[in-house]
Design a protein around this motif. Structure first.
Motif, PDB file in Angstrom:
ATOM      1  N   SER A 245       0.811  -1.223   0.000  1.00  0.00           N
ATOM      2  CA  SER A 245       0.000   0.000   0.000  1.00  0.00           C
ATOM      3  C   SER A 245       0.844   1.273   0.000  1.00  0.00           C
ATOM      4  N   HIS A 246       2.113   1.196   0.400  1.00  0.00           N
ATOM      5  CA  HIS A 246       2.963   2.391   0.452  1.00  0.00           C
ATOM      6  C   HIS A 246       4.328   2.080  -0.154  1.00  0.00           C
ATOM      7  N   LEU A 247       4.760   2.943  -1.093  1.00  0.00           N
ATOM      8  CA  LEU A 247       6.073   2.804  -1.711  1.00  0.00           C
ATOM      9  C   LEU A 247       6.770   4.156  -1.669  1.00  0.00           C
ATOM     10  N   GLY A 248       7.932   4.207  -1.011  1.00  0.00           N
ATOM     11  CA  GLY A 248       8.705   5.443  -0.917  1.00  0.00           C
ATOM     12  C   GLY A 248       9.989   5.345  -1.710  1.00  0.00           C
ATOM     13  N   MET A 249      10.151   6.220  -2.745  1.00  0.00           N
ATOM     14  CA  MET A 249      11.336   6.214  -3.597  1.00  0.00           C
ATOM     15  C   MET A 249      11.907   7.628  -3.745  1.00  0.00           C
ATOM     16  N   GLY A 250      11.847   8.420  -2.698  1.00  0.00           N
ATOM     17  CA  GLY A 250      12.365   9.778  -2.768  1.00  0.00           C
ATOM     18  C   GLY A 250      13.873   9.824  -2.877  1.00  0.00           C
ATOM     19  N   ALA A 251      14.390  10.875  -3.534  1.00  0.00           N
ATOM     20  CA  ALA A 251      15.835  11.118  -3.624  1.00  0.00           C
ATOM     21  C   ALA A 251      16.600   9.911  -4.174  1.00  0.00           C
ATOM     22  N   ASN A 252      16.256   9.500  -5.380  1.00  0.00           N
ATOM     23  CA  ASN A 252      16.914   8.360  -6.010  1.00  0.00           C
ATOM     24  C   ASN A 252      17.452   8.664  -7.400  1.00  0.00           C
ATOM     25  N   GLY A 253      17.577   9.936  -7.742  1.00  0.00           N
ATOM     26  CA  GLY A 253      18.120  10.301  -9.046  1.00  0.00           C
ATOM     27  C   GLY A 253      17.248   9.875 -10.213  1.00  0.00           C
TER      28      GLY A 253
END
Length: 442
Positions: A245-253
């Motif tokens: 339900s939650h996917l975090g992919m912040g700050a990954n170029g």
């Protein structure tokens, strides 16, 4: 008879007063110092079931391990310092059965050698009926191969729900070892891998976890090295991971996503997607919109600090409109969106099916012209309650708009400096009304 003051006696009196003041200050310092020392002493709480060793050093921890303690359920070593000897003491402590009933172990921010952590984890994995519920190792060491094998063994535990492994220098090879362990028979619901060195190959290994671990609800992989290829692999796996339900992919170029999923595949489980602080551009927004068009359950989308622009926002809003439009919180702040993008925003919030509660356009140069366009649409908006326009080159102060449906929209256009002064009052109102779409913490 004339009076005469002895200057020597007067000076002596002043010196005595000064010394008394200094002694009193020194006494206060000693009391404070004792209080601070006492604050970082290990504590046994709740009839011996909770152990708090936060900020303790190696000698204190070794003294603690010499005690005969039983049935410890919660053990925290946050910000503690453990050398090899202290780690060996903890390992022996575990081997002697002290932690057979432990449910929470937290080494977040501790400083310890990799070999020491490996020995502790090896001892934990040797407990036959381990009842561990939460394991947090964030930033405690620069982990290596054997460490991840032990973590994988613990990950197989039927009781472990939360595993937090941020800032451990996990690379693609370590990610493979970890994934192989976790995916086999575990019941993890939250896996945090923020601040590591996971790239495209590591993302491929994580897709096996996403598909195979049906209990997984939240995956945090912010501040890694996914880039376009790794992010695309994870997004393409979402239709096969309806439990997530939650996917975090912040700050990954992330710039321009590669082809994202077949249009015929639905992504029903995803509720929150975070892609903050990347370089997502217009072509990337087009690919993301393909997923959003079929992501009928998404309620929160965080895209701040990217390069989406007005054109990218247009395709994203169009995709959300074409879906069941369940989005309730949308953050597109600091994305170089100009006043032309406000036309699409106005059309989106004015849709009768729109369920959006909170919209953040801060840091975009929409100006007064863009605000006028949005203002007209707010009168017929049925769901929007909070609109943030901080630092958008708009003159004036915050205000509210009464809609035709009888609701009120709060518009915040104060500058960053003024917004900080009103932070406490605005935060409380935001939390009360949209708490169900705000991000949750572990």
């Amino acid at each position: 008879m004339s009076t005469h003051t002895d200057p020597v006696r007067c000076q002596r009196g002043k010196l005595e007063e000064l010394m008394e003041g200094q002694l009193e200050s020194m006494a206060k310092v000693q009391v404070v110092t004792k209080q601070k020392k006492k604050a970082i002493e290990p504590e046994i709480l709740n009839e011996g079931r909770e152990l708090d060793a936060d900020n303790c050093h190696s000698e204190q921890i070794m003294m603690l391990c010499e005690q005969e303690l039983e049935n410890i359920t919660d053990m925290t070593f946050c910000e503690a310092v453990l050398n090899e000897d202290a780690c060996a003491f903890v390992s022996n402590w575990i081997d002697n059965g002290t932690l057979d009933y432990v449910e929470t172990i937290d080494f977040s921010g501790a400083r310890m050698p990799c070999t020491g952590l490996a020995s502790i984890l090896t001892s934990l994995s040797g407990i036959e009926d381990l009842e561990l519920d939460v394991l947090k190792l964030d930033g405690c060491t620069k982990a290596e191969g054997s460490t991840f094998e032990s973590i994988g063994e613990i990950g197989r535990s039927k009781t472990l729900r939360i595993l937090s492994l941020a800032d451990l220098w996990i690379d693609d090879v370590a990610c493979l070892t970890l994934s192989q362990g976790v995916v086999n028979g575990g019941n993890l619901t939250v896996l945090t891998l923020d601040g590591n060195c996971i790239g495209e190959d590591g993302a491929a290994y994580l897709t096996e976890v996403m598909r195979g671990l049906s209990s997984l609800r939240r995956l945090e992989i912010n501040h890694n090295r996914l880039c376009d290829g790794g992010a695309s692999k994870l997004l393409n796996c979402l239709p096969l991971s309806e439990h997530l339900s939650h996917l975090g992919m912040g700050a990954n170029g992330i710039h321009n996503l590669k082809t994202v999923t077949d249009d015929s595949l639905m992504t029903a489980g995803l509720r929150t997607l975070c892609m903050r602080d990347n370089h997502l551009n217009v072509p990337g927004s087009v690919e993301l919109s393909r997923l959003l068009r079929n992501a009928s359950g998404v309620t929160a989308l965080y895209l701040s600090n990217n390069l989406i622009g007005s054109d990218g926002l247009c395709v994203i809003l169009a995709a959300l409109t074409e879906s069941t439009n369940s989005i309730r919180c949308l953050d597109v702040s600091h994305n170089m969106i100009k006043h032309t993008g406000c036309i699409d925003v106005a059309q989106f919030v004015a849709e009768p099916t729109c369920k959006l509660l909170k919209l953040d356009l801060s840091g975009n140069p929409i100006g007064d012209e863009g605000l006028m366009v949005i203002d007209e649409a707010l009168e017929v908006a049925t769901s929007l309650r909070f609109l943030t326009l901080t630092d958008c080159e708009i003159e004036g102060n915050s205000y509210t708009v009464n809609t035709k449906s009888g609701s009120t929209v709060q518009i915040d256009i104060d500058t960053t400096e003024n917004a900080e002064d009103d932070e406490s009052s605005s935060d409380s109102s935001d939390t009360d009304d949209v708490s169900d779409v705000d991000e949750i913490d572990i």
